[in-house]
Design a protein around this motif. Structure first.
Motif, PDB file in Angstrom:
ATOM      1  N   LEU A   1     102.610   6.017  87.672  1.00 38.48           N
ATOM      2  CA  LEU A   1     102.708   6.908  86.970  1.00 38.48           C
ATOM      3  C   LEU A   1     103.990   7.507  86.901  1.00 38.48           C
ATOM      4  CD1 LEU A   1     101.849   9.702  84.985  1.00 38.48           C
ATOM      5  CD2 LEU A   1     100.860  10.475  87.240  1.00 38.48           C
ATOM      6  N   ASN A   2     104.567   7.646  88.305  1.00 42.11           N
ATOM      7  CA  ASN A   2     106.061   8.384  88.415  1.00 42.11           C
ATOM      8  C   ASN A   2     106.884   7.293  88.621  1.00 42.11           C
ATOM      9  OD1 ASN A   2     104.527  10.686  88.690  1.00 42.11           O
ATOM     10  ND2 ASN A   2     103.927  10.444  90.800  1.00 42.11           N
ATOM     11  N   THR A   3     106.814   6.106  87.816  1.00 43.21           N
ATOM     12  CA  THR A   3     107.879   4.985  88.080  1.00 43.21           C
ATOM     13  C   THR A   3     108.937   5.612  87.131  1.00 43.21           C
ATOM     14  OG1 THR A   3     108.360   2.698  87.684  1.00 43.21           O
ATOM     15  CG2 THR A   3     107.341   3.920  85.705  1.00 43.21           C
ATOM     16  N   ASN A   4     110.274   5.189  87.695  1.00 43.53           N
ATOM     17  CA  ASN A   4     111.715   5.200  87.215  1.00 43.53           C
ATOM     18  C   ASN A   4     112.136   4.238  86.834  1.00 43.53           C
ATOM     19  OD1 ASN A   4     111.830   8.128  87.882  1.00 43.53           O
ATOM     20  ND2 ASN A   4     112.204   7.561  90.239  1.00 43.53           N
ATOM     21  N   GLY A   5     113.201   4.174  85.701  1.00 44.32           N
ATOM     22  CA  GLY A   5     113.766   3.106  85.130  1.00 44.32           C
ATOM     23  C   GLY A   5     112.831   2.231  84.344  1.00 44.32           C
ATOM     24  N   ASP A   6     113.128   0.918  84.095  1.00 41.24           N
ATOM     25  CA  ASP A   6     112.318   0.063  83.399  1.00 41.24           C
ATOM     26  C   ASP A   6     110.746   0.039  83.548  1.00 41.24           C
ATOM     27  OD1 ASP A   6     111.071  -1.856  81.733  1.00 41.24           O
ATOM     28  OD2 ASP A   6     112.326  -3.531  82.664  1.00 41.24           O
ATOM     29  N   PRO A   7     110.103   0.639  82.788  1.00 42.57           N
ATOM     30  CA  PRO A   7     108.546   0.710  83.083  1.00 42.57           C
ATOM     31  C   PRO A   7     107.741  -0.678  83.077  1.00 42.57           C
ATOM     32  CG  PRO A   7     108.727   1.566  81.031  1.00 42.57           C
ATOM     33  CD  PRO A   7     110.206   1.045  81.389  1.00 42.57           C
ATOM     34  N   THR A   8     108.407  -1.525  82.503  1.00 40.44           N
ATOM     35  CA  THR A   8     107.621  -2.989  82.398  1.00 40.44           C
ATOM     36  C   THR A   8     106.846  -3.571  83.490  1.00 40.44           C
ATOM     37  OG1 THR A   8     109.031  -3.349  80.766  1.00 40.44           O
ATOM     38  CG2 THR A   8     107.770  -5.192  81.424  1.00 40.44           C
ATOM     39  N   PRO A   9     107.517  -3.513  84.705  1.00 42.50           N
ATOM     40  CA  PRO A   9     106.596  -4.044  85.944  1.00 42.50           C
ATOM     41  C   PRO A   9     105.415  -3.052  86.281  1.00 42.50           C
ATOM     42  CG  PRO A   9     109.269  -3.879  86.227  1.00 42.50           C
ATOM     43  CD  PRO A   9     109.001  -3.410  85.035  1.00 42.50           C
ATOM     44  N   SER A  10     105.756  -1.717  86.075  1.00 39.75           N
ATOM     45  CA  SER A  10     104.662  -0.901  86.587  1.00 39.75           C
ATOM     46  C   SER A  10     103.450  -0.929  85.540  1.00 39.75           C
ATOM     47  CB  SER A  10     105.347   0.635  86.610  1.00 39.75           C
ATOM     48  OG  SER A  10     106.185   0.854  87.470  1.00 39.75           O
ATOM     49  N   ASP A  11     103.939  -1.190  84.094  1.00 43.17           N
ATOM     50  CA  ASP A  11     102.608  -1.335  83.200  1.00 43.17           C
ATOM     51  C   ASP A  11     102.222  -2.604  83.491  1.00 43.17           C
ATOM     52  OD1 ASP A  11     103.613   0.944  82.036  1.00 43.17           O
ATOM     53  OD2 ASP A  11     104.710   0.196  80.490  1.00 43.17           O
ATOM     54  N   ALA A  12     102.781  -3.597  83.847  1.00 39.04           N
ATOM     55  CA  ALA A  12     102.052  -4.782  83.954  1.00 39.04           C
ATOM     56  C   ALA A  12     101.212  -4.804  84.938  1.00 39.04           C
ATOM     57  CB  ALA A  12     103.111  -6.160  84.279  1.00 39.04           C
ATOM     58  N   LYS A  13     101.559  -4.034  86.015  1.00 41.88           N
ATOM     59  CA  LYS A  13     100.831  -3.871  87.384  1.00 41.88           C
ATOM     60  C   LYS A  13      99.723  -3.039  87.124  1.00 41.88           C
ATOM     61  CE  LYS A  13     101.283  -2.050  92.459  1.00 41.88           C
ATOM     62  NZ  LYS A  13     102.295  -1.470  93.153  1.00 41.88           N
ATOM     63  N   LEU A  14      99.781  -2.079  86.288  1.00 40.22           N
ATOM     64  CA  LEU A  14      98.411  -1.317  85.783  1.00 40.22           C
ATOM     65  C   LEU A  14      97.542  -2.104  85.083  1.00 40.22           C
ATOM     66  CD1 LEU A  14      97.595   1.878  85.776  1.00 40.22           C
ATOM     67  CD2 LEU A  14      98.572   1.827  83.421  1.00 40.22           C
ATOM     68  N   ALA A  15      98.004  -2.586  84.228  1.00 47.60           N
ATOM     69  CA  ALA A  15      97.232  -3.791  83.521  1.00 47.60           C
ATOM     70  C   ALA A  15      96.179  -4.650  84.572  1.00 47.60           C
ATOM     71  CB  ALA A  15      97.900  -4.818  82.408  1.00 47.60           C
ATOM     72  N   TRP A  16      96.981  -5.119  85.562  1.00 44.10           N
ATOM     73  CA  TRP A  16      96.223  -6.003  86.797  1.00 44.10           C
ATOM     74  C   TRP A  16      95.438  -5.182  87.260  1.00 44.10           C
ATOM     75  CZ3 TRP A  16      95.270  -5.770  91.644  1.00 44.10           C
ATOM     76  CH2 TRP A  16      94.918  -6.899  92.256  1.00 44.10           C
ATOM     77  N   TRP A  17      95.623  -3.927  87.587  1.00 50.30           N
ATOM     78  CA  TRP A  17      94.646  -3.054  88.311  1.00 50.30           C
ATOM     79  C   TRP A  17      93.434  -2.899  87.377  1.00 50.30           C
ATOM     80  CZ3 TRP A  17      93.520  -2.341  92.838  1.00 50.30           C
ATOM     81  CH2 TRP A  17      94.517  -2.149  93.819  1.00 50.30           C
ATOM     82  N   GLY A  18      93.544  -2.796  85.928  1.00 51.43           N
ATOM     83  CA  GLY A  18      92.591  -2.483  85.245  1.00 51.43           C
ATOM     84  C   GLY A  18      91.746  -3.663  85.131  1.00 51.43           C
ATOM     85  N   GLU A  19      92.175  -4.971  85.210  1.00 53.23           N
ATOM     86  CA  GLU A  19      91.188  -6.148  85.410  1.00 53.23           C
ATOM     87  C   GLU A  19      90.533  -6.339  86.655  1.00 53.23           C
ATOM     88  OE1 GLU A  19      93.918  -9.441  84.650  1.00 53.23           O
ATOM     89  OE2 GLU A  19      94.351  -8.805  82.687  1.00 53.23           O
ATOM     90  N   GLU A  20      91.351  -6.093  87.984  1.00 55.68           N
ATOM     91  CA  GLU A  20      90.983  -5.930  89.144  1.00 55.68           C
ATOM     92  C   GLU A  20      89.790  -4.900  89.313  1.00 55.68           C
ATOM     93  OE1 GLU A  20      90.839  -6.580  93.510  1.00 55.68           O
ATOM     94  OE2 GLU A  20      91.234  -7.641  91.554  1.00 55.68           O
ATOM     95  N   LEU A  21      89.804  -3.744  88.757  1.00 53.14           N
ATOM     96  CA  LEU A  21      88.832  -2.731  88.967  1.00 53.14           C
ATOM     97  C   LEU A  21      87.564  -3.168  88.221  1.00 53.14           C
ATOM     98  CD1 LEU A  21      90.398   0.747  88.539  1.00 53.14           C
ATOM     99  CD2 LEU A  21      89.503  -0.198  90.652  1.00 53.14           C
TER     100      LEU A  21
END
Length: 235
Positions: free
Chosen positions: A50-70
């Motif tokens: 949520l609190n990422t700085n700069g380019d959010p692309t890596p964080s957004d990809a990580k969040l998508a991964w977490w969605g699949e994981e859950l």
């Protein structure tokens, strides 16, 4: 890195940010202690996204991964070290996964305080629903608002002025963060609803927010933490 050392790295990262928990933890039922730290470490992962700085692309990809994981946890197919601890709990993981995209939208600067609160309402409700199952504490009272306000308080802590609604910035940027802290504190009662571990965690986070609202540093001592978390844990 072994599974055990990978898990320890996530747990230690959370404990480093919340050293007060070592004082509070004896008040947590022994059977819930490792579960609580793993759960809060997972929530920290989401806070960081949520609190990422700069380019959010890596964080957004990580969040998508977490969605699949859950979603995979319902079938006991965890891949993440935290899943080894949390997956056995038959919590509403899919509902939490469904709420994760709200973290991406909540990064955008809100116009008003109400908008900031609304943006994370569903996410906070999903977190509270998992906690009710995980810590065997059926929901009584408003269990969503404490999670919501604590998430926004953590965002203020990590992102600073970038987390403040624009309406408060318009009144003067020098004290905007302090005014937002005061606004959040007004919605955060000293005693909150929810499981014991949430009440104790919230008491630690609320102390930090109080200091921010007063423009001072948190007064953290082992004795203060002991008394505060004991009182919060009593319910």
């Amino acid at each position: 890195m072994t599974t055990s050392s990978a898990l320890d790295s996530f747990l230690d990262k959370w404990r480093t940010r919340w050293p007060e928990w070592s004082v509070a933890e004896p008040f947590v039922p022994e059977a819930q202690r490792s579960l609580a730290v793993a759960w809060f470490a997972l929530l920290q992962e989401f806070d960081d996204i949520l609190n990422t700085n700069g380019d959010p692309t890596p964080s957004d990809a990580k969040l998508a991964w977490w969605g699949e994981e859950l979603r995979s946890w319902a079938g006991q197919r965890s891949r993440h070290p935290l899943g080894r601890v949390l997956e056995p709990v038959r919590a509403p993981w899919a509902e939490l996964a469904q709420a994760l995209p709200d973290l991406v939208e909540a990064r955008a600067a809100s116009v008003a305080p109400a908008q900031a609160l609304h943006a994370l309402q569903a996410y906070a409700g999903a977190v509270a629903a998992v906690e009710a199952v995980m810590f065997e504490a059926p929901a009584r009272g408003d269990v969503t608002t404490p999670v919501l306000v604590q998430t926004l308080a953590q965002r203020l802590q990590e992102a600073g002025v970038a987390a403040v609604p624009r309406a408060l910035l318009d009144a003067g940027s020098d004290t905007a963060a302090q005014r937002w802290a005061q606004h959040l504190l007004a919605r955060w009662p000293a005693r909150v609803a929810g499981p014991r571990v949430r009440r104790m965690y919230a008491s630690l986070a609320r102390t930090r927010l109080q200091a921010r609202a007063q423009g001072s540093e948190p007064k953290v001592t082992p004795l203060r933490t002991l008394l505060r978390t004991w009182w919060a844990g009593r319910g």
